[in-house]
Design a protein around this motif. Structure first.
Motif, PDB file in Angstrom:
ATOM      1  N   MET A  43       0.827  -1.200   0.000  1.00 57.27           N
ATOM      2  CA  MET A  43       0.000   0.000   0.000  1.00 57.27           C
ATOM      3  C   MET A  43       0.870   1.262   0.000  1.00 57.27           C
ATOM      4  O   MET A  43       0.582   2.222  -0.718  1.00 57.27           O
ATOM      5  CB  MET A  43      -0.922   0.005   1.215  1.00 57.27           C
ATOM      6  CG  MET A  43      -1.913   1.150   1.217  1.00 57.27           C
ATOM      7  SD  MET A  43      -2.902   1.212   2.697  1.00 57.27           S
ATOM      8  CE  MET A  43      -1.756   1.981   3.821  1.00 57.27           C
ATOM      9  N   LYS A  44       1.945   1.262   0.769  1.00 60.51           N
ATOM     10  CA  LYS A  44       2.826   2.433   0.811  1.00 60.51           C
ATOM     11  C   LYS A  44       3.509   2.650  -0.533  1.00 60.51           C
ATOM     12  O   LYS A  44       3.669   3.781  -0.979  1.00 60.51           O
ATOM     13  CB  LYS A  44       3.849   2.284   1.927  1.00 60.51           C
ATOM     14  CG  LYS A  44       3.235   2.476   3.293  1.00 60.51           C
ATOM     15  CD  LYS A  44       4.250   2.386   4.388  1.00 60.51           C
ATOM     16  CE  LYS A  44       3.566   2.623   5.732  1.00 60.51           C
ATOM     17  NZ  LYS A  44       4.529   2.662   6.824  1.00 60.51           N
ATOM     18  N   LYS A  45       3.895   1.571  -1.190  1.00 57.99           N
ATOM     19  CA  LYS A  45       4.497   1.682  -2.523  1.00 57.99           C
ATOM     20  C   LYS A  45       3.483   2.278  -3.506  1.00 57.99           C
ATOM     21  O   LYS A  45       3.810   3.138  -4.322  1.00 57.99           O
ATOM     22  CB  LYS A  45       4.962   0.297  -2.979  1.00 57.99           C
ATOM     23  CG  LYS A  45       5.486   0.228  -4.368  1.00 57.99           C
ATOM     24  CD  LYS A  45       6.901   0.652  -4.438  1.00 57.99           C
ATOM     25  CE  LYS A  45       7.426   0.379  -5.844  1.00 57.99           C
ATOM     26  NZ  LYS A  45       8.766   0.839  -6.008  1.00 57.99           N
ATOM     27  N   MET A  46       2.223   1.819  -3.419  1.00 54.90           N
ATOM     28  CA  MET A  46       1.184   2.362  -4.302  1.00 54.90           C
ATOM     29  C   MET A  46       0.884   3.817  -3.969  1.00 54.90           C
ATOM     30  O   MET A  46       0.648   4.626  -4.870  1.00 54.90           O
ATOM     31  CB  MET A  46      -0.089   1.512  -4.212  1.00 54.90           C
ATOM     32  CG  MET A  46       0.045   0.166  -4.889  1.00 54.90           C
ATOM     33  SD  MET A  46      -1.505  -0.736  -5.050  1.00 54.90           S
ATOM     34  CE  MET A  46      -1.810  -1.213  -3.373  1.00 54.90           C
ATOM     35  N   ASN A  47       0.915   4.191  -2.686  1.00 52.94           N
ATOM     36  CA  ASN A  47       0.705   5.594  -2.300  1.00 52.94           C
ATOM     37  C   ASN A  47       1.787   6.489  -2.887  1.00 52.94           C
ATOM     38  O   ASN A  47       1.501   7.592  -3.357  1.00 52.94           O
ATOM     39  CB  ASN A  47       0.682   5.740  -0.783  1.00 52.94           C
ATOM     40  CG  ASN A  47      -0.643   5.342  -0.183  1.00 52.94           C
ATOM     41  OD1 ASN A  47      -1.630   5.169  -0.870  1.00 52.94           O
ATOM     42  ND2 ASN A  47      -0.651   5.163   1.122  1.00 52.94           N
ATOM     43  N   ALA A  48       3.031   6.014  -2.857  1.00 49.38           N
ATOM     44  CA  ALA A  48       4.121   6.800  -3.442  1.00 49.38           C
ATOM     45  C   ALA A  48       3.915   6.967  -4.942  1.00 49.38           C
ATOM     46  O   ALA A  48       4.133   8.048  -5.494  1.00 49.38           O
ATOM     47  CB  ALA A  48       5.463   6.124  -3.157  1.00 49.38           C
ATOM     48  N   PHE A  49       3.455   5.909  -5.609  1.00 50.21           N
ATOM     49  CA  PHE A  49       3.178   5.991  -7.044  1.00 50.21           C
ATOM     50  C   PHE A  49       2.041   6.964  -7.322  1.00 50.21           C
ATOM     51  O   PHE A  49       2.127   7.791  -8.237  1.00 50.21           O
ATOM     52  CB  PHE A  49       2.824   4.599  -7.590  1.00 50.21           C
ATOM     53  CG  PHE A  49       2.446   4.619  -9.037  1.00 50.21           C
ATOM     54  CD1 PHE A  49       3.420   4.623 -10.026  1.00 50.21           C
ATOM     55  CD2 PHE A  49       1.111   4.644  -9.428  1.00 50.21           C
ATOM     56  CE1 PHE A  49       3.067   4.654 -11.371  1.00 50.21           C
ATOM     57  CE2 PHE A  49       0.745   4.670 -10.764  1.00 50.21           C
ATOM     58  CZ  PHE A  49       1.735   4.676 -11.734  1.00 50.21           C
ATOM     59  N   GLU A 115       6.389  17.236   5.102  1.00 52.40           N
ATOM     60  CA  GLU A 115       4.947  17.474   4.979  1.00 52.40           C
ATOM     61  C   GLU A 115       4.339  16.578   3.896  1.00 52.40           C
ATOM     62  O   GLU A 115       3.283  15.987   4.088  1.00 52.40           O
ATOM     63  CB  GLU A 115       4.686  18.943   4.650  1.00 52.40           C
ATOM     64  CG  GLU A 115       3.226  19.290   4.524  1.00 52.40           C
ATOM     65  CD  GLU A 115       3.018  20.747   4.172  1.00 52.40           C
ATOM     66  OE1 GLU A 115       2.139  21.017   3.330  1.00 52.40           O
ATOM     67  OE2 GLU A 115       3.737  21.596   4.718  1.00 52.40           O
ATOM     68  N   LYS A 116       5.024  16.463   2.772  1.00 52.73           N
ATOM     69  CA  LYS A 116       4.531  15.632   1.677  1.00 52.73           C
ATOM     70  C   LYS A 116       4.506  14.165   2.086  1.00 52.73           C
ATOM     71  O   LYS A 116       3.551  13.451   1.790  1.00 52.73           O
ATOM     72  CB  LYS A 116       5.405  15.789   0.437  1.00 52.73           C
ATOM     73  CG  LYS A 116       5.514  17.195  -0.068  1.00 52.73           C
ATOM     74  CD  LYS A 116       4.225  17.710  -0.611  1.00 52.73           C
ATOM     75  CE  LYS A 116       4.470  19.103  -1.164  1.00 52.73           C
ATOM     76  NZ  LYS A 116       3.369  19.700  -1.785  1.00 52.73           N
ATOM     77  N   LEU A 117       5.559  13.712   2.770  1.00 51.65           N
ATOM     78  CA  LEU A 117       5.614  12.313   3.205  1.00 51.65           C
ATOM     79  C   LEU A 117       4.532  12.021   4.236  1.00 51.65           C
ATOM     80  O   LEU A 117       3.935  10.941   4.227  1.00 51.65           O
ATOM     81  CB  LEU A 117       6.992  11.985   3.765  1.00 51.65           C
ATOM     82  CG  LEU A 117       8.134  11.975   2.755  1.00 51.65           C
ATOM     83  CD1 LEU A 117       9.452  11.733   3.458  1.00 51.65           C
ATOM     84  CD2 LEU A 117       7.897  10.942   1.678  1.00 51.65           C
ATOM     85  N   HIS A 118       4.272  12.986   5.111  1.00 53.65           N
ATOM     86  CA  HIS A 118       3.216  12.796   6.103  1.00 53.65           C
ATOM     87  C   HIS A 118       1.847  12.645   5.434  1.00 53.65           C
ATOM     88  O   HIS A 118       1.006  11.879   5.892  1.00 53.65           O
ATOM     89  CB  HIS A 118       3.208  13.966   7.092  1.00 53.65           C
ATOM     90  CG  HIS A 118       2.173  13.844   8.151  1.00 53.65           C
ATOM     91  ND1 HIS A 118       2.245  12.895   9.148  1.00 53.65           N
ATOM     92  CD2 HIS A 118       1.021  14.520   8.356  1.00 53.65           C
ATOM     93  CE1 HIS A 118       1.181  13.004   9.924  1.00 53.65           C
ATOM     94  NE2 HIS A 118       0.429  13.994   9.462  1.00 53.65           N
ATOM     95  N   SER A 119       1.640  13.359   4.335  1.00 55.38           N
ATOM     96  CA  SER A 119       0.342  13.292   3.653  1.00 55.38           C
ATOM     97  C   SER A 119       0.088  11.926   3.023  1.00 55.38           C
ATOM     98  O   SER A 119      -1.057  11.546   2.812  1.00 55.38           O
ATOM     99  CB  SER A 119       0.224  14.395   2.601  1.00 55.38           C
ATOM    100  OG  SER A 119       1.071  14.120   1.502  1.00 55.38           O
ATOM    101  N   ILE A 120       1.148  11.165   2.725  1.00 56.57           N
ATOM    102  CA  ILE A 120       0.963   9.830   2.151  1.00 56.57           C
ATOM    103  C   ILE A 120       1.387   8.734   3.129  1.00 56.57           C
ATOM    104  O   ILE A 120       1.576   7.578   2.750  1.00 56.57           O
ATOM    105  CB  ILE A 120       1.701   9.675   0.811  1.00 56.57           C
ATOM    106  CG1 ILE A 120       3.197   9.933   0.951  1.00 56.57           C
ATOM    107  CG2 ILE A 120       1.083  10.537  -0.250  1.00 56.57           C
ATOM    108  CD1 ILE A 120       3.990   9.643  -0.309  1.00 56.57           C
ATOM    109  N   ASP A 121       1.506   9.073   4.390  1.00 62.04           N
ATOM    110  CA  ASP A 121       1.822   8.125   5.472  1.00 62.04           C
ATOM    111  C   ASP A 121       3.129   7.373   5.250  1.00 62.04           C
ATOM    112  O   ASP A 121       3.194   6.155   5.416  1.00 62.04           O
ATOM    113  CB  ASP A 121       0.674   7.133   5.669  1.00 62.04           C
ATOM    114  CG  ASP A 121      -0.584   7.801   6.172  1.00 62.04           C
ATOM    115  OD1 ASP A 121      -0.456   8.790   6.909  1.00 62.04           O
ATOM    116  OD2 ASP A 121      -1.685   7.335   5.829  1.00 62.04           O
ATOM    117  N   LEU A 122       4.159   8.096   4.855  1.00 57.10           N
ATOM    118  CA  LEU A 122       5.495   7.523   4.712  1.00 57.10           C
ATOM    119  C   LEU A 122       6.449   8.241   5.654  1.00 57.10           C
ATOM    120  O   LEU A 122       6.333   9.450   5.840  1.00 57.10           O
ATOM    121  CB  LEU A 122       6.024   7.703   3.286  1.00 57.10           C
ATOM    122  CG  LEU A 122       5.639   6.705   2.223  1.00 57.10           C
ATOM    123  CD1 LEU A 122       6.218   7.130   0.876  1.00 57.10           C
ATOM    124  CD2 LEU A 122       6.105   5.319   2.554  1.00 57.10           C
TER     125      LEU A 122
END
Length: 166
Positions: A43-49, A115-122
């Motif tokens: 899921m985290k990989k897909m969120n980054a994509f 901030e950007k990483l927090h928005s996608i839970d990374l």
């Protein structure tokens, strides 16, 4: 049948709720090269994509659900292939500097990385690991595929193939 029924029940709940939410049941999917890949990792990989390619969709739960449902298997396959390429890179002693990883992270997530990483839970470490893996995979692919293809394709071979085609 059960999957279709479950999908029909979940999507209206996502669309009708004031604050839509999804429940992710984390479980290990596979163990490759000593690393266990779980549902949350995929899921985290897909969120980054999604963030990289469709940033407008990161807050739309219905779109995320649809993307997760349709792409989890190919993302898992990609993660397995990446782990195998990391193993090969380790055997060939391919190194990636921290500066390359830092530069790529800043390029991908902008000046306000946290901030950007927090928005996608990374976390920053997870983002650095994802980027490091991508860089290593690119280098292994260059060595194994692109470099060999460029050695095989010469101007004379292209000319001969074109003449045969015509």
């Amino acid at each position: 049948m059960k999957k279709a029924l479950l999908t029909l029940l979940i999507i209206p709940l996502l669309l009708c709720a004031d604050e839509p939410s999804m429940a992710i049941h984390n479980r290990p999917l596979i163990k490759v090269n000593g690393r266990t890949i779980s549902v949350i990792d995929v899921m985290k990989k897909m969120n980054a994509f999604i963030y990289q390619n469709y940033p407008h969709a990161i807050n739309n739960k219905a779109m995320l659900y649809q993307f997760y449902s349709g792409n989890w298997r190919s993302t898992l396959d990609e993660m397995i292939n990446s782990e195998l390429m990391l193993l090969e890179a380790e055997a060939k002693e391919i190194k990636v500097s921290d500066a390359d990883v830092r530069e790529k992270v800043e390029e991908r997530y902008g000046p306000n990385v946290m901030e950007k990483l927090h928005s996608i839970d990374l976390s920053l470490e997870e983002a650095r690991t994802l980027v490091h893996t991508e860089i290593v995979v690119e280098r292994v692919m260059w060595m194994n595929v692109h470099q060999k293809a460029l050695q095989e394709v010469t101007p004379q071979k292209v000319k001969d193939a074109y003449a045969a085609f015509v």
